[in-house]
Motif scaffolding. Sequence first.
Motif, short mmCIF file in Angstrom:
data_model
loop_
_atom_site.label_atom_id
_atom_site.label_comp_id
_atom_site.label_asym_id
_atom_site.label_seq_id
_atom_site.Cartn_x
_atom_site.Cartn_y
_atom_site.Cartn_z
N SER A 47 46.54 41.71 37.51
CA SER A 47 46.64 43.15 37.27
C SER A 47 48.00 43.48 36.67
O SER A 47 49.02 42.90 37.07
N ALA A 48 47.99 44.41 35.73
CA ALA A 48 49.25 44.86 35.14
C ALA A 48 49.96 45.86 36.05
O ALA A 48 51.13 46.19 35.82
N GLN A 49 49.26 46.34 37.07
CA GLN A 49 49.81 47.37 37.94
C GLN A 49 50.54 46.80 39.15
O GLN A 49 51.46 47.43 39.67
N SER A 50 50.14 45.60 39.60
CA SER A 50 50.74 45.05 40.82
C SER A 50 50.69 43.53 40.79
O SER A 50 49.68 42.95 40.37
N ASP A 51 51.77 42.89 41.23
CA ASP A 51 51.79 41.43 41.28
C ASP A 51 51.05 40.89 42.50
O ASP A 51 50.94 39.67 42.68
N HIS A 53 48.02 40.83 42.84
CA HIS A 53 46.78 40.22 42.34
C HIS A 53 47.06 38.93 41.57
O HIS A 53 46.12 38.33 41.03
N GLU A 88 40.04 45.39 35.92
CA GLU A 88 41.06 44.55 35.28
C GLU A 88 40.48 43.23 34.78
O GLU A 88 41.20 42.41 34.21
N THR A 93 45.24 40.19 29.54
CA THR A 93 46.12 39.91 30.67
C THR A 93 47.05 38.77 30.29
O THR A 93 47.22 38.47 29.11
N ASP A 260 52.43 44.35 30.69
CA ASP A 260 51.75 45.47 30.08
C ASP A 260 50.83 44.95 29.00
O ASP A 260 51.16 44.02 28.28
N LYS A 261 49.68 45.58 28.83
CA LYS A 261 48.68 45.09 27.90
C LYS A 261 49.06 45.46 26.47
O LYS A 261 49.08 46.63 26.13
#
Length: 283
Positions: A47-51, A53, A88, A93, A260-261
């Motif tokens: 996930s780009a929002q949280s490490d 994952h 996601e 990614t 970030d994508k």
Amino acid sequence: MSVVTLLGVNVANNPAKFTDKYLFEITFECLEPLEKDLEWKLTYVGSAQSDSHDQELDSLLVGPIPVGVNKFAFEANPPDTKLIPDDELLGVTVILLTCAYDGREFVRVGYYVNNEYESEELQNDPPAKPIIEKIKRNVLAEKPRVTRFNIKWDSEATAPAEFPPEQPEADLVADEEEYGAEELAEEEEAELAEEAAAVGEATGADKDAAMEGVEGENGAVDEEELSDDGSVDIEGESEDDLEEEELDGDAMETDEMEVDKPAVPAAGAPSGAPAPQADAMVH
């Protein structure tokens, strides 16, 4: 100067199904005998929002390492889809291939990965719940981001300074043997041209001042104790004298990989160095 230099990474099975294993062919050069093994890891950024994952897909110990150019295959499992948010799974990614010596990371290669449905129909109208077996991945191997870290190897003489001295811009130009060096030179040339245009009719002294402050980044990770289990033996005679070789590499950037994508560049695969090689055998 690094005792081990990454010469090339080839993503062997690319593109592939999302559920297929990752397969890398890695070529590196060792300049002096090492007392311990190298530890390679592959990490999937879920996930780009949280490490939270992020998943370590696999790790591998390689050694003992003979002096010279060595090559081995690294196979890693695909990510566990249960640990990735449904929204996601598709899109762009990142995967990170890293190598450490005695718990100290000295090189990191980041790749963008594009996940999409195999059929155009599903791409245009994706189902609410992702159909994993119909998703394919494409590792954008043509544009890796390579970050190198100065670390201590076996001797104190190789330990980086606690406060590294300022380095002139020329220090940022990588050796021809380094993975991704060729494109770095082109990028720096373009940057210098832009700076020269901005300086305009400034004096020679002003131009020198405008180019100051460009520094290379040095760093090291915390030390960890490596296990001897799962080692890879590299067979082959050591070579005292190696001819200087040129690697057809791709883009090297000294910044760490952003999650970030971004826009998706064209796919491809960087080539390895055509040098005498010792193949790796997995026990």
